[in-house]
Scaffold this motif. Structure first.
Motif, mmCIF file in Angstrom:
data_model
loop_
_atom_site.group_PDB
_atom_site.id
_atom_site.type_symbol
_atom_site.label_atom_id
_atom_site.label_comp_id
_atom_site.label_asym_id
_atom_site.label_seq_id
_atom_site.Cartn_x
_atom_site.Cartn_y
_atom_site.Cartn_z
ATOM 1 N N LEU A 96 22.388 0.715 34.717
ATOM 2 C CA LEU A 96 21.986 1.957 34.068
ATOM 3 C C LEU A 96 21.421 1.652 32.688
ATOM 4 O O LEU A 96 21.663 0.582 32.115
ATOM 5 C CB LEU A 96 23.192 2.895 33.929
ATOM 6 C CG LEU A 96 23.900 3.336 35.209
ATOM 7 C CD1 LEU A 96 25.051 4.282 34.878
ATOM 8 C CD2 LEU A 96 22.926 3.993 36.174
ATOM 9 N N GLN A 97 20.665 2.573 32.151
ATOM 10 C CA GLN A 97 20.081 2.400 30.822
ATOM 11 C C GLN A 97 21.183 2.182 29.774
ATOM 12 O O GLN A 97 22.194 2.879 29.760
ATOM 13 C CB GLN A 97 19.255 3.631 30.456
ATOM 14 C CG GLN A 97 18.449 3.488 29.170
ATOM 15 C CD GLN A 97 17.707 4.766 28.837
ATOM 16 O OE1 GLN A 97 18.304 5.838 28.786
ATOM 17 N NE2 GLN A 97 16.397 4.658 28.629
ATOM 18 N N LYS A 98 20.979 1.214 28.904
ATOM 19 C CA LYS A 98 21.967 0.889 27.866
ATOM 20 C C LYS A 98 21.683 1.606 26.552
ATOM 21 O O LYS A 98 22.596 1.892 25.788
ATOM 22 C CB LYS A 98 21.980 -0.624 27.600
ATOM 23 C CG LYS A 98 22.246 -1.491 28.821
ATOM 24 C CD LYS A 98 23.648 -1.309 29.348
ATOM 25 C CE LYS A 98 23.968 -2.358 30.414
ATOM 26 N NZ LYS A 98 23.027 -2.340 31.547
ATOM 27 N N ARG A 99 20.407 1.855 26.284
ATOM 28 C CA ARG A 99 20.001 2.440 24.999
ATOM 29 C C ARG A 99 19.156 3.694 25.265
ATOM 30 O O ARG A 99 18.049 3.599 25.785
ATOM 31 C CB ARG A 99 19.210 1.420 24.169
ATOM 32 C CG ARG A 99 19.995 0.150 23.867
ATOM 33 C CD ARG A 99 19.125 -0.879 23.145
ATOM 34 N NE ARG A 99 17.943 -1.264 23.948
ATOM 35 C CZ ARG A 99 17.984 -2.172 24.910
ATOM 36 N NH1 ARG A 99 19.107 -2.796 25.210
ATOM 37 N NH2 ARG A 99 16.872 -2.471 25.585
ATOM 38 N N LEU A 100 19.681 4.816 24.914
ATOM 39 C CA LEU A 100 18.943 6.062 25.099
ATOM 40 C C LEU A 100 17.658 6.052 24.282
ATOM 41 O O LEU A 100 17.625 5.497 23.170
ATOM 42 C CB LEU A 100 19.812 7.250 24.680
ATOM 43 C CG LEU A 100 21.092 7.500 25.489
ATOM 44 C CD1 LEU A 100 21.886 8.642 24.861
ATOM 45 C CD2 LEU A 100 20.762 7.824 26.944
ATOM 46 N N ASP A 101 16.616 6.642 24.822
ATOM 47 C CA ASP A 101 15.339 6.811 24.118
ATOM 48 C C ASP A 101 14.656 5.496 23.764
ATOM 49 O O ASP A 101 13.809 5.452 22.866
ATOM 50 C CB ASP A 101 15.537 7.638 22.832
ATOM 51 C CG ASP A 101 16.146 9.000 23.115
ATOM 52 O OD1 ASP A 101 15.708 9.643 24.078
ATOM 53 O OD2 ASP A 101 17.063 9.397 22.376
ATOM 54 N N ASP A 102 15.030 4.421 24.466
ATOM 55 C CA ASP A 102 14.388 3.132 24.240
ATOM 56 C C ASP A 102 13.458 2.843 25.420
ATOM 57 O O ASP A 102 13.921 2.495 26.504
ATOM 58 C CB ASP A 102 15.445 2.035 24.113
ATOM 59 C CG ASP A 102 14.840 0.675 23.764
ATOM 60 O OD1 ASP A 102 13.599 0.537 23.855
ATOM 61 O OD2 ASP A 102 15.595 -0.256 23.428
ATOM 62 N N PRO A 103 12.152 2.973 25.224
ATOM 63 C CA PRO A 103 11.211 2.764 26.333
ATOM 64 C C PRO A 103 11.209 1.341 26.868
ATOM 65 O O PRO A 103 10.719 1.096 27.978
ATOM 66 C CB PRO A 103 9.852 3.133 25.720
ATOM 67 C CG PRO A 103 10.039 2.979 24.243
ATOM 68 C CD PRO A 103 11.468 3.326 23.971
ATOM 69 N N SER A 104 11.766 0.399 26.107
ATOM 70 C CA SER A 104 11.806 -0.989 26.575
ATOM 71 C C SER A 104 13.023 -1.261 27.465
ATOM 72 O O SER A 104 13.135 -2.343 28.039
ATOM 73 C CB SER A 104 11.823 -1.942 25.380
ATOM 74 O OG SER A 104 13.046 -1.836 24.654
ATOM 75 N N ASP A 105 13.924 -0.285 27.557
ATOM 76 C CA ASP A 105 15.122 -0.438 28.394
ATOM 77 C C ASP A 105 14.799 0.093 29.794
ATOM 78 O O ASP A 105 14.620 1.299 29.985
ATOM 79 C CB ASP A 105 16.291 0.339 27.795
ATOM 80 C CG ASP A 105 17.605 0.091 28.531
ATOM 81 O OD1 ASP A 105 17.569 -0.228 29.730
ATOM 82 O OD2 ASP A 105 18.674 0.233 27.908
ATOM 83 N N PRO A 106 14.737 -0.772 30.812
ATOM 84 C CA PRO A 106 14.322 -0.348 32.155
ATOM 85 C C PRO A 106 15.471 0.190 33.011
ATOM 86 O O PRO A 106 15.281 0.474 34.197
ATOM 87 C CB PRO A 106 13.776 -1.644 32.757
ATOM 88 C CG PRO A 106 14.645 -2.706 32.143
ATOM 89 C CD PRO A 106 14.961 -2.232 30.742
#
Length: 420
Positions: free
Chosen positions: A132-142
């Motif tokens: 799951l995404q680790k960092r909210l609102d981070d477009p580099s987090d897939p």
């Protein structure tokens, strides 16, 4: 001639049908066909096959009951005022098959599912939460952007893996620490033997992180420490060693299948400890049916028991009409869905195919704002020290007379637990 007659008859019949359709009375001016029923898809990801399938069967039964209850009251209100019914979408996590669990999570993320309840196994939840995404609102987090609201996977600390992971499970560390403290104070027993499913994440982590340290902190001395695998069927060697050590208390960190296997072998060898403490996951109807005679007198901690009107109603209805059982693991499905109804309405989701990602984020954010919600035994609070984990009331039960019955309510929950 017969063929020609038949063809004319068929043509006449078709012409009559077409004329009949064409002659249907027109609707009133401005009248439109009924709009299709709006639905919001809720995922359920559990062990639906294999040795632990009973957990998935129970959780899915509670899910069907809770959704039926919500839909019978009209469903959920969307942002524009429309009402939508909830629809369950089930995924088999394949526990302990990690690859199947990861595939199920990815499938749920690709479907128009807005939130998933589950998984069953901690050994599946850990890798699934890991993608799951680790960092909210981070477009580099897939990472996958899909809220999970766990009912069963109970290994400590799993919600910390992602801001999209929420859990409604008790703290086994606190439960077993309090249980052994109470047991020491009320009995004076001093020695303990521990049996563990060493190849199963929940069993092993609870044994090492909750049962053993909890017992030692209360003043018990561990005189035997035996292990086996989830698929084992022969427990003669482990029981023999445990019997030789002759502990006052035996604690089993194992699931129903091997718990019953150990207890039946202990009975065969004539080994009768003063008290047997069982894993939270074995306080289920499956264990009761598998080895009820040998289970008599066993105790353990749980965050569900049918000790009030609502809990009894849910438990009885699920058993009678949905062919499942409500226990520590499946009860949170009901609690989660009742909370999600409120969260969905508060978040103001649109509920359209093109707004799935936005709606998921709205649900995640609204769920993160919840501080307290209703549980079947009493109020449940989201913890401030461990975000997205809960503090929920629990009690110690004893298997007596063919069923689990309340034995002791910890002082801190005596006011919180509803027992009418």
């Amino acid at each position: 001639m017969r063929t020609r007659t038949f063809m004319w008859a068929l043509a006449g019949s078709l012409l009559f049908a077409l004329l009949a359709v064409g002659c249907q009375p027109a609707g009133a001016p401005g009248e439109e066909a009924a709009a299709p029923q709006e639905t919001i898809k809720i995922g359920g990801m559990w062990a639906m096959t294999g040795l632990l399938q009973s957990f998935g069967i129970n959780s899915s039964a509670v899910m069907r009951y809770a959704i039926d209850q919500i839909n019978a009251q009209g469903g959920v209100r969307l942002r524009d005022g429309r009402m939508a019914k909830l629809e369950a979408v089930l995924y088999d996590e394949g526990c302990p098959n990690v690859e199947q669990g990861l595939a199920a999570a990815r499938k749920a993320a690709s479907d128009p599912v807005l939130v998933v309840i589950g998984p069953t196994c901690s050994s599946i939840a850990e890798p699934v939460f890991g993608i799951l995404q680790k960092r909210l609102d981070d477009p580099s987090d897939p990472g996958l952007q899909l809220p999970f609201f766990t009912d069963t996977a109970i290994k400590a600390g799993l919600a910390s893996l992602s801001p999209w992971a929420f859990r409604n499970v008790p703290s086994e560390i606190k439960m077993y620490e309090a249980l052994f403290r109470w047991l020491k104070e009320t009995t004076g027993y001093s020695t303990i033997g521990v049996g563990t499913e060493v190849d199963f994440a929940h069993s092993k982590s609870t044994s090492d992180g909750a049962i053993k340290p909890g017992a030692q902190k209360a003043g018990f001395t561990i005189v035997a420490d035996e292990g086996w695998k989830l698929t084992d069927t022969d427990f003669s060697a482990q029981v023999a060693k445990m019997r030789a050590a002759n502990p006052d208390v035996v604690a089993l960190s194992s699931h129903p299948f091997t718990t019953c296997g150990f207890l039946r072998e202990a009975s065969r060898q004539g080994f009768r400890p003063k008290v047997v403490v069982i894993l939270t996951s074995s306080i289920t109807e499956e264990t009761a049916r598998g080895c009820g005679r040998e289970l008599e007198g066993a105790i353990g901690p749980t965050s569900f028991a049918p000790i009030n009107k609502k809990a009894s109603e849910v438990s009885q209805t699920v058993a009678d009409k949905y062919n499942g059982f409500v226990d520590l693991h499946s009860a949170p499905v009901y609690e989660n869905l009742m909370l999600l109804k409120q969260v969905i309405e508060k978040a103001g989701i649109d509920g359209r195919p093109d707004t799935v990602l936005q709606d998921r984020r709205k649900i995640r954010d609204a769920l993160a704002q919840v501080t307290e919600f209703d549980g079947l035994l009493g109020k449940i609070q989201f913890r401030t020290d461990e975000p997205r984990e809960v503090n929920k009331p629990w009690l110690i039960v004893e298997f007596k007379g063919g069923k689990f019955q309340p034995k002791h309510i910890p002082p801190e929950y005596q006011q919180a637990i509803v027992t009418n």
